[in-house]
Design an enzyme around this catalytic site. Sequence first.
Site, short mmCIF file in Angstrom:
data_model
loop_
_atom_site.label_atom_id
_atom_site.label_comp_id
_atom_site.label_asym_id
_atom_site.label_seq_id
_atom_site.Cartn_x
_atom_site.Cartn_y
_atom_site.Cartn_z
N HIS A 26 10.36 8.26 14.17
CA HIS A 26 9.22 7.41 13.81
C HIS A 26 7.94 8.25 13.63
O HIS A 26 6.95 8.07 14.33
CB HIS A 26 9.00 6.33 14.88
N LEU A 27 8.03 9.16 12.66
CA LEU A 27 6.92 10.10 12.44
C LEU A 27 6.03 9.72 11.25
O LEU A 27 5.10 10.45 10.92
CB LEU A 27 7.48 11.51 12.17
N GLU A 39 14.16 1.63 19.43
CA GLU A 39 13.45 2.90 19.59
C GLU A 39 13.03 3.07 21.03
O GLU A 39 12.57 2.09 21.63
CB GLU A 39 12.22 2.92 18.66
N ALA A 90 3.57 7.88 10.60
CA ALA A 90 2.10 7.86 10.72
C ALA A 90 1.56 9.07 11.46
O ALA A 90 0.37 9.17 11.70
CB ALA A 90 1.69 6.60 11.48
N LYS A 102 0.83 -1.21 0.00
CA LYS A 102 0.00 0.00 0.00
C LYS A 102 0.87 1.27 0.00
O LYS A 102 0.66 2.16 -0.81
CB LYS A 102 -0.94 -0.03 1.20
#
Length: 527
Positions: free
Chosen positions: A279-280, A259, A282, A149
């Site tokens: 970890h941005l 993380e 989303a 996706k």
Amino acid sequence: MPKVLVSDPIEQVGLDLLAQVAQVDVKVGLSEEELIKIIPEYDALMIRSGTKVTKAVIEAANQLKIIGRAGVGVDNVDVPAATRKGIMVVNSPEGNTIAAAEHTLAMMLSLARHIPDANAAVKAGQWDRKRFTGVEVYKKTLGIIGLGKIGSHVATVARAMGMKLLAYDPYLSTERAEQLGCRLVELDVLFAESDFITLHLPKTPETQHLINAKTIAKMKPTARIINCARGGIIDEAALVEALKTGKLAGAALDVFENEPLEAASPLRELGMEVVLTPHLGASTEEAQVNVAIDVAEQIRDVLLGLPARSAVNIPGLRPDVLEKLAPYMQLAETLGNLVGQLAGGRVESLEVRLQGELATNDSQPIVIAALKGLLSPALRERVNYVNAGLEAKERGIRVVETRDESQRDYAGSLTLIAKSPSETRSVSGALLAHSELRITSIDDFPISVAPTRYMLLTLHRDMPGIIGKIGTQLGSFNVNIASMQVGRKMVRGNAVMVISLDDPLPEGLLEEILKVPGIRDAYIVNL
Ligand SMILES: NC(=O)C1=CN([C@@H]2O[C@H](COP(=O)(O)OP(=O)(O)OC[C@H]3O[C@@H](n4cnc5c(N)ncnc54)[C@H](O)[C@@H]3O)[C@@H](O)[C@H]2O)C=CC1
Ligand SMILES: O=C(O)C(=O)COP(=O)(O)O
């Protein structure tokens, strides 16, 4: 009221949805020990990537029915352990696709044009234009690893920017790749030809360290790599080494092996050839609303006993298919339970015969429901739709499916044949109007009985007096008969009798019934 623990930051709209059906406790930043301590109280757990749902957490989660991941990746959940325990894991497969794809594109352009470092320099009072000369992406080759996706949306936008596209995805058809304007190639070709390489595949034991010193050596020294998928797909130590020695021109990373990224990570020491974000992928307003609603709705539904639309560890069913199959799943479970009780536990194989309209549908949910029924006398509430297949496999139960599309007496009917080392037992059933369940044969003796909670079943010789004797015995123990039916193939031959009772059979009565002359066998069946 059920209790839901929310252990990562989730948009309020999702919490409000859950609060309609459950007590919602938000506790962010728990350690594994703290989570293990409180998890036994909860029916559902809602998380993002911050919470590590380890085997130990799952083992302590004695009441947990569902883990809802408000996002895509479930690599922070021990899914096999959850499956074993019968805990459903759901996610939001599409809620943050655009957010992650746009972040990837932003990372690629940031890396190409040194935007983060140029911005920091200007804010620090400098005006250095030469140092920040970048490269264009136009006419460059972008290699996409994992054309799902997110990878697909990245492909669409990158193509519009004039990039040439290569893709590697072993589970994708050439046709689909071509539709997206990508040439599907082997990994080595992608490594050798790409100017930018972007990762959009899940982290699994197979994809761990897919990018390592050896594979980096196959890339152009001018290549730049972007990882907005998962840390650990890249061997960070090898990447740092390659960047330091000029074997690779740059890397933009949103995700890391550990993380939060360690304060002392050598990645933090590198210059503008590296762009790092925490970890941005989303983290957009839109994506967080999407995933919060998507997953909260699924948790709500499961707590209300309804199915979930995006379960990771249970066969996925479209709601329209589920609506049609649900009564048959109930039939399969009831017949599975019945044949399991008749076969007495040591079942080695189960044949599932689907007939009529049942034979034209997806059989997997029917098989799972039959196995759940078969195992439930032994495993009780420990077996459910999530773990029935696995439990059966571990017990060495072989499943054979047969199909016959012709319709006989019913639109669809189901036969289960259970074989144990000593005997073979079979039961059939069908649906009447309004989805009413009917058991239509037991061991090939034709009957027509609605399954009820308490049943007594006998195998006997068809001869005068037997029915009367059993009726008298039940009466003497004050057990009320709701209905009774005898099925036989020939007069005075062998027969089955199915008696539905209003009450459970009192202790000791079965032994008395077995003493009646002509009775070959008798069973208490609780459905
Ligand atoms: N940085 C972030 O905040 C976010 C990260 N993600 C991560 O992005 C990744 C992709 O997500 P989606 O596109 O939604 O998933 P998807 O399931 O739609 O696509 C993954 C694709 O990877 C392919 N694939 C599987 N194994 C492969 C292998 N060994 N080599 C090459 N391709 C392989 C699959 O065939 C599939 O087409 C996941 O790892 C997900 O966790 C997702 C959302 C946000
Ligand atoms: O959905 C994913 O796979 C993500 O990586 C997003 O993670 P997050 O929910 O932002 O912690």
